[in-house]
Design a protein around this motif. Structure first.
Motif, PDB file in Angstrom:
ATOM      1  N   HIS A   1       0.856  -1.194   0.000  1.00 31.89           N
ATOM      2  CA  HIS A   1       0.000   0.000   0.000  1.00 31.89           C
ATOM      3  C   HIS A   1       0.884   1.233   0.000  1.00 31.89           C
ATOM      4  CE1 HIS A   1      -3.375  -2.645   0.780  1.00 31.89           C
ATOM      5  NE2 HIS A   1      -2.613  -3.241   1.683  1.00 31.89           N
ATOM      6  N   TYR A  25      -8.482   0.799   5.922  1.00 32.54           N
ATOM      7  CA  TYR A  25      -8.704  -0.582   6.354  1.00 32.54           C
ATOM      8  C   TYR A  25      -7.728  -1.555   5.701  1.00 32.54           C
ATOM      9  CZ  TYR A  25     -12.974   0.670   8.807  1.00 32.54           C
ATOM     10  OH  TYR A  25     -13.857   1.207   9.691  1.00 32.54           O
ATOM     11  N   GLU A  26      -7.478  -1.341   4.397  1.00 32.82           N
ATOM     12  CA  GLU A  26      -6.573  -2.274   3.693  1.00 32.82           C
ATOM     13  C   GLU A  26      -5.213  -2.319   4.397  1.00 32.82           C
ATOM     14  OE1 GLU A  26      -8.474  -0.183   1.965  1.00 32.82           O
ATOM     15  OE2 GLU A  26      -9.549  -1.404   0.485  1.00 32.82           O
ATOM     16  N   TRP A  68      -5.409  -3.723   7.977  1.00 36.11           N
ATOM     17  CA  TRP A  68      -5.587  -5.176   7.948  1.00 36.11           C
ATOM     18  C   TRP A  68      -4.279  -5.877   7.603  1.00 36.11           C
ATOM     19  CZ3 TRP A  68      -8.842  -8.220  10.105  1.00 36.11           C
ATOM     20  CH2 TRP A  68      -8.831  -9.577   9.757  1.00 36.11           C
ATOM     21  N   GLU A  69      -3.565  -5.297   6.661  1.00 35.43           N
ATOM     22  CA  GLU A  69      -2.267  -5.860   6.266  1.00 35.43           C
ATOM     23  C   GLU A  69      -1.321  -5.888   7.480  1.00 35.43           C
ATOM     24  OE1 GLU A  69      -1.791  -6.929   3.171  1.00 35.43           O
ATOM     25  OE2 GLU A  69       0.240  -7.616   3.607  1.00 35.43           O
ATOM     26  N   ASP A 112     -15.912  -6.240  11.000  1.00 37.86           N
ATOM     27  CA  ASP A 112     -16.942  -6.096   9.969  1.00 37.86           C
ATOM     28  C   ASP A 112     -16.326  -5.893   8.584  1.00 37.86           C
ATOM     29  OD1 ASP A 112     -18.878  -6.393  11.872  1.00 37.86           O
ATOM     30  OD2 ASP A 112     -19.368  -4.249  12.032  1.00 37.86           O
ATOM     31  N   TRP A 113     -15.269  -5.087   8.543  1.00 36.10           N
ATOM     32  CA  TRP A 113     -14.611  -4.835   7.260  1.00 36.10           C
ATOM     33  C   TRP A 113     -14.030  -6.144   6.697  1.00 36.10           C
ATOM     34  CZ3 TRP A 113      -9.797  -5.631   5.209  1.00 36.10           C
ATOM     35  CH2 TRP A 113      -9.555  -5.034   3.972  1.00 36.10           C
ATOM     36  N   ALA A 114     -13.356  -6.894   7.566  1.00 40.78           N
ATOM     37  CA  ALA A 114     -12.705  -8.130   7.115  1.00 40.78           C
ATOM     38  C   ALA A 114     -13.741  -9.139   6.638  1.00 40.78           C
ATOM     39  CB  ALA A 114     -11.864  -8.713   8.240  1.00 40.78           C
ATOM     40  N   LYS A 115     -14.843  -9.235   7.383  1.00 42.50           N
ATOM     41  CA  LYS A 115     -15.899 -10.179   7.029  1.00 42.50           C
ATOM     42  C   LYS A 115     -16.471  -9.831   5.656  1.00 42.50           C
ATOM     43  CE  LYS A 115     -20.008 -12.215   9.079  1.00 42.50           C
ATOM     44  NZ  LYS A 115     -21.074 -11.946  10.041  1.00 42.50           N
ATOM     45  N   LYS A 116     -16.687  -8.538   5.471  1.00 46.08           N
ATOM     46  CA  LYS A 116     -17.244  -8.066   4.206  1.00 46.08           C
ATOM     47  C   LYS A 116     -16.267  -8.328   3.058  1.00 46.08           C
ATOM     48  CE  LYS A 116     -18.977  -3.746   2.393  1.00 46.08           C
ATOM     49  NZ  LYS A 116     -18.939  -2.308   2.659  1.00 46.08           N
ATOM     50  N   HIS A 117     -14.988  -8.362   3.372  1.00 42.40           N
ATOM     51  CA  HIS A 117     -13.992  -8.542   2.317  1.00 42.40           C
ATOM     52  C   HIS A 117     -13.500  -9.981   2.217  1.00 42.40           C
ATOM     53  CE1 HIS A 117     -14.221  -4.213   2.385  1.00 42.40           C
ATOM     54  NE2 HIS A 117     -13.639  -4.222   1.211  1.00 42.40           N
ATOM     55  N   GLY A 118     -14.302 -10.905   2.700  1.00 44.28           N
ATOM     56  CA  GLY A 118     -14.057 -12.312   2.400  1.00 44.28           C
ATOM     57  C   GLY A 118     -13.136 -13.058   3.357  1.00 44.28           C
TER      58      GLY A 118
END
Ligand SMILES: [Zn+2]
Length: 400
Positions: A254, A312-313, A316-317, A347-353
Motif C-alpha cells: 500500500h 482498512y486495507e 488489515w495488512e 466487519d470490514w474483514a468479514k465483508k472482504h471475504g
C-alpha cells in the motif's frame, strides 16, 4: 603468500560479478504512483515517500516544483534522501568472502543500485567486490553487520552440523573458507564463519509488567515508520525485526499509506516505564492506526480510530503481517484494541471475504469485551492505538 592472496581476490571478484548480473535482471524499475491531491507539494510528497524531491523530479521528468491536482507521479521504489526522520542510518559492512552485492542488499533490506551508487568510489563502474572493502549500507531490516566467529574443529564435528548450529549451509562455509579443503579439516583446525545477527542476543527477562530487557536493540529510523520517542524504542531483536518487516511489507503493498506511528516499546534496559503498566521487557509496543487520510497531527500523535476514517486495507495488512497465519504459529501473544474498533475491523474483514474461522481466532469480537478469546482483546483506552505484545522469543529462558 602473495600468490595465494591474489587468487583469493579473483575468486571473490568472480562471485561478485555473478551476483550483480542476476540482480540487475531482477531489479527492473518497480515504481509506485501517487495522484496529487489538493494542497500537496512536491516536497511534502517526497518526504512522505522517503524520497528526495530531486528523485521524484527525475522519475517524472519535471523541471521545477510545479505539480497539478490529479497529476499522477511515479514514485521510485527506492530512493535516497528524505524520509520522515531524514536519512536512514548508515552502517558499514566489510565485504566478506562469498559476498555478492545482491546478497548484501538482501541481508540489510537495501537496494543493489542504491548501494552501488552510494559506494561508487569504492566499487567503481564494474561494481567488483573485494574482501575487506568497506561499504556504506542503509539497512531497513537488520542493523547489525554479520560478525566473524573463529571456529575450532572438535572431535565428532561435521561441516553439516557446524553449518546447522550457525544457521548456515555447508556451501556457505566453503565459500567463507576458500583456502581450506573441507575434506582435510582436522581436530584443532580453525575455520572462519560470518554469522548473522547481533553478537550478543537480546533477552526479555521476567514479565511485561515486572521485567527487564538485556542487550536491547533500538528501532532504527525508517522509511515506513515514525518513532515518537527514540529513547523508548528499545526492544528484543525479535520485536524490532518483526515490526520493521511488517511496516515495510505494508508500505510495499500500500504505497500510499502514511508512516506508521510507533509509540513506546521499552527503555534501553527495560523496567518501569512511566505511563505504562507493562512495556518492561521489550515485547510490548504501541502502534497507531493507518488512516485513509493522514490527519494533520499524525504520525506524531495517536488519533482515535472512532473519529478518523481508517485505511482498512493497510491496517488489515499490518494485523495479518504481525499476527501471522494461525494462532499456533503467531508471534503475537495479545493485541489490545478497543472493542468498538475491533468491531469496525471485524466487519470490514468479514465483508472482504476473510473466513469466519480466521476471524474467530483472531478477534475477541463479537463475544463481548470481557471474553477471554481471540488474540485481539479489548483494553480501555485502546481506540487510538494498538498495543502489541509479542510472545517470548525462543531461547529466552527467563522470559515469562
Ligand atoms: Zn501499550
Amino acid at each position: 603468500m602473495t600468490a595465494v592472496r591474489h587468487r583469493f581476490a579473483i575468486v571473490i571478484a568472480f562471485v561478485a560479478a555473478l551476483g550483480v548480473g542476476t540482480s540487475a535482471a531482477a531489479a527492473e524499475s518497480h515504481t509506485r504512483t501517487h495522484t496529487v491531491a489538493k494542497g500537496e507539494t512536491l516536497g511534502g510528497i517526497a518526504q512522505r515517500f522517503g524520497c528526495s524531491p530531486d528523485a521524484i523530479r527525475r522519475a517524472n521528468k519535471l523541471r521545477g516544483d510545479l505539480i497539478r491536482i490529479g497529476q499522477r507521479l511515479d514514485i521510485p521504489d527506492r530512493c535516497d534522501g528524505g524520509g520522515s526522520e531524514g536519512k536512514n542510518e548508515i552502517v558499514v559492512h566489510t565485504v566478506l568472502p562469498g559476498d555478492t552485492l545482491a546478497g548484501i542488499a538482501k541481508r540489510y533490506g537495501d537496494d543493489v543500485d542504491a548501494i552501488a551508487q552510494r559506494n561508487r568510489k569504492v566499487l567503481g563502474k564494474k561494481r567488483f567486490l573485494k574482501v575487506g572493502q568497506k561499504l556504506r549500507i542503509a539497512p531497513t531490516k537488520r542493523v547489525q553487520p554479520p560478525r566473524k566467529v573463529r571456529y575450532k574443529i572438535e572431535a565428532g564435528d561435521t561441516l553439516g552440523a557446524i553449518a546447522a548450529r550457525y544457521e548456515l549451509t555447508v556451501s556457505d562455509i566453503k565459500r567463507m573458507n576458500p583456502k581450506k579443503d573441507p575434506r582435510r579439516l582436522r581436530i584443532g583446525d580453525t575455520i572462519d564463519l560470518w554469522v548473522e545477527g547481533p553478537e550478543v542476543r537480546s533477552a526479555a527477562v521476567g514479565r511485561p509488567q515486572n521485567g527487564e530487557l538485556v542487550n536491547a536493540q533500538q528501532l532504527p529510523a525508517g522509511r515506513s515508520w515514525y518513532r515518537r520517542r527514540p529513547n523508548r524504542s528499545w526492544g528484543t531483536n525479535e520485536t524490532i525485526q518483526l515490526l520493521t518487516e511488517a511496516f515495510d511489507a505494508v508500505r510495499k503493498k500500500h504505497p500510499n499509506c502514511h508512516d506508521m506511528a510507533v509509540g513506546d516499546i521499552s527503555a534501553k534496559h527495560g523496567g518501569r516505564l512511566a505511563g505504562h503498566k507493562s512495556h518492561q521487557s521489550g515485547r510490548d509496543v504501541d502502534l497507531g492506526f493507518y488512516f485513509a487520510k493522514q490527519p494533520k497531527a499524525g504520525p506524531k500523535a495517536f488519533l482515535d480510530a472512532r473519529n478518523h476514517p481508517l485505511d482498512y486495507e493497510a491496517t488489515w495488512e499490518l494485523l495479518t503481517e504481525l499476527i501471522g497465519p494461525s494462532a499456533a504459529k503467531s508471534r503475537v501473544e495479545y493485541m489490545f484494541i478497543g472493542y468498538p474498533v475491533q468491531k469496525k475491523l471485524y466487519d470490514w474483514a468479514k465483508k472482504h471475504g476473510v473466513k469466519k474461522q480466521t476471524l474467530d481466532w483472531m478477534f475477541q469480537y463479537p463475544r463481548g469485551s470481557r471474553a477471554m478469546r481471540g488474540i485481539i482483546r479489548h483494553e480501555p483506552g485502546h481506540t487510538h492505538h494498538i498495543h502489541v505484545r509479542f510472545k517470548c522469543p525462543k531461547g529466552d529462558n527467563k522470559c515469562l
